[in-house]
Scaffold this active site. Structure first.
Site, PDB file in Angstrom:
ATOM      1  N   ASP A  95       0.787  -1.373   0.011  1.00 24.68           N
ATOM      2  CA  ASP A  95      -0.140   0.042   0.216  1.00 24.68           C
ATOM      3  C   ASP A  95       0.983   1.340  -0.034  1.00 24.68           C
ATOM      4  O   ASP A  95       1.860   1.133   0.855  1.00 24.68           O
ATOM      5  CB  ASP A  95      -0.887   0.216   1.254  1.00 24.68           C
ATOM      6  CG  ASP A  95      -2.135  -1.135   1.301  1.00 24.68           C
ATOM      7  OD1 ASP A  95      -1.808  -2.065   0.565  1.00 24.68           O
ATOM      8  OD2 ASP A  95      -2.839  -0.895   1.935  1.00 24.68           O
TER       9      ASP A  95
ATOM     10  N   ASP B 198      -0.454  -2.454  -4.592  1.00 28.28           N
ATOM     11  CA  ASP B 198      -1.682  -2.788  -3.854  1.00 28.28           C
ATOM     12  C   ASP B 198      -2.192  -1.416  -4.056  1.00 28.28           C
ATOM     13  O   ASP B 198      -2.096  -0.543  -4.798  1.00 28.28           O
ATOM     14  CB  ASP B 198      -1.575  -3.110  -2.475  1.00 28.28           C
ATOM     15  CG  ASP B 198      -2.390  -3.690  -1.925  1.00 28.28           C
ATOM     16  OD1 ASP B 198      -3.562  -2.981  -1.540  1.00 28.28           O
ATOM     17  OD2 ASP B 198      -2.772  -4.848  -1.386  1.00 28.28           O
ATOM     18  N   ASP B 199      -2.930  -0.849  -2.965  1.00 28.73           N
ATOM     19  CA  ASP B 199      -3.682   0.434  -3.125  1.00 28.73           C
ATOM     20  C   ASP B 199      -2.743   1.555  -3.181  1.00 28.73           C
ATOM     21  O   ASP B 199      -1.720   1.564  -2.363  1.00 28.73           O
ATOM     22  CB  ASP B 199      -4.530   0.735  -1.818  1.00 28.73           C
ATOM     23  CG  ASP B 199      -5.856  -0.251  -1.800  1.00 28.73           C
ATOM     24  OD1 ASP B 199      -6.256  -0.855  -2.703  1.00 28.73           O
ATOM     25  OD2 ASP B 199      -6.070  -0.808  -0.470  1.00 28.73           O
TER      26      ASP B 199
ATOM     27  N   HIS C   5      -3.580  -1.122  -7.016  1.00 34.09           N
ATOM     28  CA  HIS C   5      -5.031  -1.224  -6.793  1.00 34.09           C
ATOM     29  C   HIS C   5      -5.867   0.048  -6.784  1.00 34.09           C
ATOM     30  O   HIS C   5      -7.024   0.218  -6.186  1.00 34.09           O
ATOM     31  CB  HIS C   5      -5.434  -1.963  -5.486  1.00 34.09           C
ATOM     32  CG  HIS C   5      -4.889  -3.598  -5.438  1.00 34.09           C
ATOM     33  ND1 HIS C   5      -5.111  -4.363  -4.556  1.00 34.09           N
ATOM     34  CD2 HIS C   5      -4.344  -4.337  -6.764  1.00 34.09           C
ATOM     35  CE1 HIS C   5      -4.644  -5.518  -5.032  1.00 34.09           C
ATOM     36  NE2 HIS C   5      -4.223  -5.586  -6.154  1.00 34.09           N
TER      37      HIS C   5
ATOM     38  N   ARG D 204     -12.156   3.091  -6.032  1.00 33.51           N
ATOM     39  CA  ARG D 204     -12.953   1.788  -5.274  1.00 33.51           C
ATOM     40  C   ARG D 204     -13.360   2.342  -3.791  1.00 33.51           C
ATOM     41  O   ARG D 204     -12.533   2.997  -3.011  1.00 33.51           O
ATOM     42  CB  ARG D 204     -11.997   0.606  -5.136  1.00 33.51           C
ATOM     43  CG  ARG D 204     -12.625  -0.675  -4.445  1.00 33.51           C
ATOM     44  CD  ARG D 204     -11.788  -1.923  -4.413  1.00 33.51           C
ATOM     45  NE  ARG D 204     -10.319  -1.659  -4.303  1.00 33.51           N
ATOM     46  CZ  ARG D 204      -9.721  -2.926  -3.852  1.00 33.51           C
ATOM     47  NH1 ARG D 204     -10.179  -4.144  -3.753  1.00 33.51           N
ATOM     48  NH2 ARG D 204      -8.362  -2.441  -3.416  1.00 33.51           N
TER      49      ARG D 204
ATOM     50  N   LYS E 234     -14.924   0.308  -0.421  1.00 29.09           N
ATOM     51  CA  LYS E 234     -15.032  -1.063   0.104  1.00 29.09           C
ATOM     52  C   LYS E 234     -15.428  -1.076   1.482  1.00 29.09           C
ATOM     53  O   LYS E 234     -14.866  -0.632   2.360  1.00 29.09           O
ATOM     54  CB  LYS E 234     -13.854  -2.064  -0.326  1.00 29.09           C
ATOM     55  CG  LYS E 234     -12.613  -1.384  -0.013  1.00 29.09           C
ATOM     56  CD  LYS E 234     -11.360  -2.307  -0.443  1.00 29.09           C
ATOM     57  CE  LYS E 234     -10.228  -1.554  -0.186  1.00 29.09           C
ATOM     58  NZ  LYS E 234      -8.862  -2.348  -0.225  1.00 29.09           N
TER      59      LYS E 234
END
Length: 367
Positions: free
Chosen positions: A183, A203-204, A225, A256, A258
């Site tokens: 991340d 990742d993010d 991500h 996104r 979530k």
């Protein structure tokens, strides 16, 4: 995606207690042995050195301190909990000067990240300051890079996160990318501006875990991500978020939100996306789901998501073949408010499902 940010404060490290005097001096750090005296000054210069394996480089700074990084910082390799670096203070000016902070990622990377496998230090950089943090250059993080838990307003500018080497398999990862769960910015604070940063990771790029009044503007995210809110667990509030002028490239997700299927007493509200560009989306362009960790599983409704807007400027995304352009997976009655998506333009890919949400206006998901 990562353990409670609060746990970072429990990790044993090198602790230096800031003195109340000495504000006119200049402190110099060339090893951990220099820290306790250097932080008694309100100017702290950091020279190149290697932090011993298993130790946290920690700065507890006087109010109003200016930090100048003047050389490369490396960290010895050891399987341990971390963090590698922690800085705390109020009204701090942290000048990274684009000197490298090398986390030694290849020692830890096994394709599993923080989910399993080798224990790795989390995070690499824990930022608990108000003020400014500029031009910090991070390479080869073991896993998560920045955890942001700020005591007051904070502006982060010109940061580079380069975990590009982790895109390639190694002897422990099989055919998978060696790095995982890298991340870029995990945010658990409020009154934050992150701008003009570059994140190359797995990742993010951004993951907002909690907080209010957060702006992410004019950043470049590639390979990971994308830009995320969440995942959101129970008893959490995220509100008043602006995602402006960012470029997301070749990422699994572009934008996104979530929330955990089991989350209760939580809310995400007042999120606005303005003038962003996403290209080569590989899984989802926009995904809003209440079934995390599943993308499109059975959604929970213990958290609310409200007032999610793509407006006041055009956000465009291009999805790869077979990729969902847009998917929304709300729990029954848990998506509310105004959803003005008149500024969202999509192309490529395929249409996704819109579940339990008839609030979206100004947008039709057509190629």
């Amino acid at each position: 995606m990562f353990p409670s940010l609060a746990l970072g404060f429990l990790v044993a490290g090198i602790t230096a207690v800031a003195a109340a005097s000495g504000s006119g001096c200049v402190g110099t750090i060339s090893s951990l042995d220099d820290v306790s005296s250097a932080i008694q000054c309100t100017t702290v210069n950091i020279n190149a050195f290697t932090v011993p394996a298993g130790k946290t480089f920690e700065l507890q700074l006087l109010d109003g301190t200016t930090v100048n990084v003047l050389g490369e910082i490396q960290f010895g390799n050891l399987s341990w909990a971390g963090p590698l670096f922690r800085v705390m203070g109020n009204d701090v000016t942290f000048n990274g000067n684009n000197q490298r902070w090398d986390g030694g990622g290849p020692f830890y990377w096994d394709g599993q990240g923080s989910n399993d496998g080798v224990t790795r230090p989390l995070p690499m950089m824990q930022i608990s300051i108000s003020g400014t943090l500029n031009d910090v250059y991070v390479v080869n993080s073991p896993a998560h890079v920045f955890w942001i838990i700020n005591p007051g307003p904070l502006t982060i500018s010109g940061v580079t996160i380069d975990d590009l080497q982790g895109n390639y398999p190694n002897s422990r990862s099989g055919r998978a990318a060696a790095a995982h769960n890298t991340d870029g910015f995990d945010v658990g604070g409020s009154d934050i501006l992150i701008q003009n940063c570059t994140v190359l990771n797995q990742d993010d790029c951004l993951a907002i875990k909690s907080g209010t009044n957060i702006t992410f503007a004019d950043n470049y995210c590639e390979y990971g991500h994308g830009i995320s809110i969440g995942s959101i667990s129970s008893n959490t509030v995220v509100s008043d978020i602006e995602i402006i002028g960012n470029h997301v490239v070749s990422s699994a997700y572009s934008f996104r939100i979530k929330t955990d299927t089991s989350a209760t007493n939580s809310m995400v509200k007042n999120v606005t996306y303005i003038d962003n560009i996403a290209t080569n989306c590989t899984d989802f362009g926009v995904l809003i789901t209440q079934s995390y960790p599943s993308n499109l599983g059975t959604p929970g409704n213990g958290a609310t998501i409200s007032d999610i807007n793509f407006n006041h400027g055009t956000t465009s995304l291009t999805a790869n073949s077979g990729t969902y352009r847009v998917a929304v997976n709300c729990g029954s009655g848990s998506c509310t408010g105004d959803w003005d998506w008149s500024g969202l333009q999509t192309s490529g890919g395929k249409a996704g499902s819109i579940i339990n949400n008839n609030l979206i206006t100004g947008f039709v998901d057509t190629q």
